[in-house]
Design an enzyme around this catalytic site. Structure first.
Site, PDB file in Angstrom:
ATOM      1  N   ILE A 155       9.231   1.318   2.968  1.00  0.00           N
ATOM      2  CA  ILE A 155       8.727   0.150   3.690  1.00  0.00           C
ATOM      3  C   ILE A 155       8.139  -0.873   2.721  1.00  0.00           C
ATOM      4  CG2 ILE A 155       6.408   1.067   4.133  1.00  0.00           C
ATOM      5  CD1 ILE A 155       8.567  -1.073   6.521  1.00  0.00           C
ATOM      6  N   SER A 198       0.692   4.598  -6.551  1.00  0.00           N
ATOM      7  CA  SER A 198       1.689   5.450  -5.919  1.00  0.00           C
ATOM      8  C   SER A 198       1.948   6.652  -6.812  1.00  0.00           C
ATOM      9  CB  SER A 198       2.991   4.676  -5.695  1.00  0.00           C
ATOM     10  OG  SER A 198       3.978   5.496  -5.114  1.00  0.00           O
ATOM     11  N   ARG A 199       2.175   7.795  -6.197  1.00  0.00           N
ATOM     12  CA  ARG A 199       2.482   8.991  -6.987  1.00  0.00           C
ATOM     13  C   ARG A 199       3.876   8.936  -7.576  1.00  0.00           C
ATOM     14  NH1 ARG A 199       1.159  13.574  -2.668  1.00  0.00           N
ATOM     15  NH2 ARG A 199       2.191  11.989  -1.396  1.00  0.00           N
ATOM     16  N   LYS A 216       1.593  -0.146  10.049  1.00  0.00           N
ATOM     17  CA  LYS A 216       1.536   0.566  11.321  1.00  0.00           C
ATOM     18  C   LYS A 216       2.174   1.961  11.170  1.00  0.00           C
ATOM     19  CE  LYS A 216       5.916   0.808  12.253  1.00  0.00           C
ATOM     20  NZ  LYS A 216       6.636   2.025  12.595  1.00  0.00           N
ATOM     21  N   ASP A 242       6.946   6.662  15.805  1.00  0.00           N
ATOM     22  CA  ASP A 242       6.768   5.755  14.668  1.00  0.00           C
ATOM     23  C   ASP A 242       7.528   4.450  14.908  1.00  0.00           C
ATOM     24  OD1 ASP A 242       5.893   5.473  11.633  1.00  0.00           O
ATOM     25  OD2 ASP A 242       7.974   4.827  11.775  1.00  0.00           O
TER      26      ASP A 242
END
Length: 307
Positions: free
Chosen positions: A14, A36-37, A90, A168
């Site tokens: 996303i 971020s990993r 969201k 979702d």
């Protein structure tokens, strides 16, 4: 006005599909760092965690969280505690109580919290809302059917506890419905199809009511071919058709209206406006409807699902 330095947390699908293109259009924000990993953005300072980003960059005023809802609460709380404004992809949190706690923490700290609903920014949603404002609603049909393998390839988290499953994408429809309909939506019953090897539903049908009007909801995560993101509203003046996720509007006696896709640029413009006005925007109605569907839902077994 001065541009706002922002950190983007969670460099997954996303973020790459929507957030980065929106931020790259210019607007009010400068992308100053990421956390971020697994993901990185070329030419942008990278950290592995939001805590590391916050510690390294006191000049970053805002954080945009694009991580899955499960686990996002701690990240948002850390950003709020550090005095940063926070934008939430969201669904805003894994539970209603988490989202409410974030809203209270942001109020106490005096920072902006923006719980986003990107589908509300689709091109024709506001026009649909305006047309329905003075109409008597007779019935509503919501059909949100898409292919999980196309939109969430290999993302096992979405069918795990806290992942929302078909809700979702379905919450996008509910975010539009709560925006355009003049009366509140109430969940009456639900049927949730849950694969035998998963925790969350892969399909759902929900009976709701809007005032006295019946609302039929059909969510499906296994539709292939053409995707369906439609809302139909029967009124005393004819039927409104809001199609393609809110980008196409068909009204009785009028030519169809089709607008451009600018959902995420509009979200970031709204976030900047909230920050500069010292305000928050945390509408939890779509999340409450999902919680109510789970509370009232009758689980039904579905075949095992593998990506």
């Amino acid at each position: 006005m001065d541009r706002i330095r922002i950190g983007l947390v969670g460099i997954g699908k996303i973020a790459r599909d929507q957030h980065l293109p929106a931020l790259n259009q210019g607007g009010d924000f400068d992308l100053a760092a990421t956390a971020s990993r697994n993901g990185r953005v070329d030419g942008v300072e990278a950290h592995e965690t939001v805590d590391a980003l916050i510690a390294a960059r006191p000049d970053i005023a805002a954080i945009s969280l694009c991580t899955p809802p499960a686990g996002r609460f701690e990240q948002a709380m850390a950003a709020i505690a550090a005095g940063r404004h926070v934008m939430l992809e969201k669904p805003p949190a894994a539970t209603v109580s988490e989202a409410e706690a974030l809203a209270e923490a942001a109020r106490a700290k005096g920072v902006t919290l923006f719980a986003t609903w990107h589908s509300r920014e689709a091109a024709e949603v506001d026009a649909a809302r305006g047309w329905l404002a003075d109409k008597a609603i007779r019935a509503v049909r919501i059909m949100w059917r898409e292919d999980i393998r196309q939109w969430h390839p290999g993302q096992d988290w979405i069918l795990a506890p806290g992942g929302f499953g078909v809700f979702d994408p379905g919450i996008n429809a509910l975010s539009i419905a709560t925006r355009i309909l003049p009366d509140p939506l109430v969940v009456l019953s639900a049927e949730l199809a849950i694969p035998e090897n998963r925790a969350c539903p892969i399909a759902a049908t929900i009976a709701m009511r809007c005032g006295t009007a019946p609302v039929a909801v059909d969510f499906d995560f296994l539709q292939t071919g053409d995707q369906t993101w439609d809302i139909e509203v029967d009124t005393d003046a004819g039927t409104l058709y809001l199609r393609n996720g809110g980008s196409r509007l068909e009204l009785p006696g009028a030519e169809p209206m089709q607008g451009p896709n600018a959902e995420y640029p509009r979200l970031y413009a709204r976030f900047a406006e909230l920050i500069r006005n010292g305000e928050s925007d945390v509408d939890l109605r779509p999340l409450r409807l999902v919680a109510d569907a789970f509370l009232t839902g009758q689980p039904t077994p579905a075949p095992a699902f593998e990506f």
